[in-house]
Write an enzyme that holds these catalytic residues in place. Structure first.
Site, PDB file in Angstrom:
ATOM      1  N   THR A 126      -8.595   2.915  12.889  1.00 27.85           N
ATOM      2  CA  THR A 126      -8.900   3.722  14.077  1.00 27.85           C
ATOM      3  C   THR A 126     -10.329   3.507  14.571  1.00 27.85           C
ATOM      4  O   THR A 126     -10.565   3.485  15.786  1.00 27.85           O
ATOM      5  CB  THR A 126      -8.671   5.211  13.748  1.00 27.85           C
ATOM      6  OG1 THR A 126      -7.335   5.353  13.280  1.00 27.85           O
ATOM      7  CG2 THR A 126      -8.866   6.089  14.965  1.00 27.85           C
ATOM      8  N   LYS A 183       0.875  -1.177   0.000  1.00 28.15           N
ATOM      9  CA  LYS A 183       0.000   0.000   0.000  1.00 28.15           C
ATOM     10  C   LYS A 183       0.908   1.222   0.000  1.00 28.15           C
ATOM     11  O   LYS A 183       1.644   1.456   0.955  1.00 28.15           O
ATOM     12  CB  LYS A 183      -0.884   0.008   1.248  1.00 28.15           C
ATOM     13  CG  LYS A 183      -1.718   1.276   1.378  1.00 28.15           C
ATOM     14  CD  LYS A 183      -2.493   1.332   2.678  1.00 28.15           C
ATOM     15  CE  LYS A 183      -2.696   2.761   3.115  1.00 28.15           C
ATOM     16  NZ  LYS A 183      -3.361   2.868   4.415  1.00 28.15           N
ATOM     17  N   GLY A 234     -10.561   7.320   7.283  1.00 28.30           N
ATOM     18  CA  GLY A 234     -11.614   8.203   7.767  1.00 28.30           C
ATOM     19  C   GLY A 234     -12.915   7.548   8.173  1.00 28.30           C
ATOM     20  O   GLY A 234     -13.732   8.160   8.851  1.00 28.30           O
TER      21      GLY A 234
END
Lengths: 64, 255
Positions: B205, B95, B183
């Site tokens: 997260t 990535k 996000g």
């Protein structure tokens, strides 16, 4: 010699593999760059280190 | 019906890609299992001496590892990190993450395209993290990317699909898996992304900062599966200005 930015002294000529073992790195789980060139794992035993080398020793950690 | 995700030379049943940061090593394994995860990212950092525990011992066998190039500020640094990661013998996936903005952590699409081109030529399966810009995505596809990974919102923000309309453009125009990367903060947002037609969702997260990390991983799994099914089913149409009764308009009772 510089290892991950830290200056250390090596006395005798030593192979990369021996160095990793002596310092307590897990050689199987590390990748090594010497003076900006990646050392393939199969060359760890034959790759000799000298006092003016710069090593980066890296491994995987958690990260996104 | 078989519905798998193909990236490079691999086929995945799961569309939940896990970012492995911010978890304890023990929780990493639980999150992968609860989330039905088949691909997880890793970062590359300077190793410590003294035989400290390694994250690879906590990732179940068969999981495809996706090393990231976090820490790279330009294409050259990303290429260096990718090459070192491949030396660790965990496959050819990478990535690409090139960030030189330390406040918003927004990716540098231009440098990312350059790194994509170099690494794809070297046989890497390149998955670039990107700002959802159509021209950049096209350039990444031309440069040999195996997928594109547009952000939904700034990394670690849990703000959701702020870039929804632009991700939809990528879904419509780019002939590669589109994977929403950063996000996503809630399972409902992951579901919404899947309903848009993205191929997979990556989260880190959102799971790591939940009260019950293990349960949040299963929640994301369900949401991503639900969104995928909704996409395959085809969403019902929306009426802008009128209503349409769902019940029959005949046979009413009389006074």
């Amino acid at each position: 010699m510089y290892v991950n930015g830290q200056e250390i002294t090596i006395k005798n000529k030593i192979s990369l593999n021996e160095f990793l073992k002596n310092e307590g790195y897990d050689a199987q789980r590390t990748a090594v760059e010497k003076n900006g060139v990646i050392i393939p794992k199969k060359s760890f035993e034959t790759e000799m280190l000298s006092d003016n080398d710069k090593l980066e020793i890296v491994c995987f950690v958690g990260g996104g | 019906m078989k519905d798998t995700l193909v990236i490079g030379n691999k086929e995945f049943n799961s569309r939940f890609i896990l970012g492995s940061g911010k978890f304890s090593l023990e929780m990493t394994k639980i999150v992968i299992e609860n989330g039905g995860v088949e691909m997880a990212t890793l970062a590359l950092r300077r190793a410590n001496t003294g035989g400290k525990e390694n994250i690879l011992d906590y990732i179940p066998k068969g999981i495809t590892l996706l090393p990231n190039t976090s820490g790279a500020r330009n294409a050259q640094e990303a290429v260096r990190i990718a090459r070192l990661a491949r030396e660790l013998g965990c496959g050819d996936f990478v990535k690409i993450e090139v960030i030189n903005d330390s406040k918003y952590l927004l990716p540098d699409n231009y440098e990312t395209i350059k790194a994509t081109e170099i690494l794809a030529k070297e046989g890497f399966i390149v998955m670039p993290y990107m700002y959802p810009d159509l021209t950049a995505a096209r350039n990444m596809a031309d440069a040999g990317a195996a997928a594109v990974m547009p952000l939904g919102a700034p990394i670690g923000s849990n703000k959701g699909l702020l870039t929804k309309d632009f991700i939809k453009i990528l879904v419509d125009e780019i002939d590669l898996p589109v994977i929403v990367d950063a996000g996503i903060g809630r399972p409902s947002q992951a579901c919404e992304a899947m309903e848009l037609g993205v191929s997979a969702v990556m989260a880190n997260t959102a799971v790591a900062t939940a009260n019950d990390v293990g349960m949040m991983a299963s929640s994301f799994k369900l949401a991503i599966e639900a969104g995928r099914k909704a996409w395959l089913a085809g969403l019902g149409r929306v009426l802008e200005y009128e209503a349409e009764a769902s019940s029959p308009l005949t046979g009413f009772l009389e006074d």
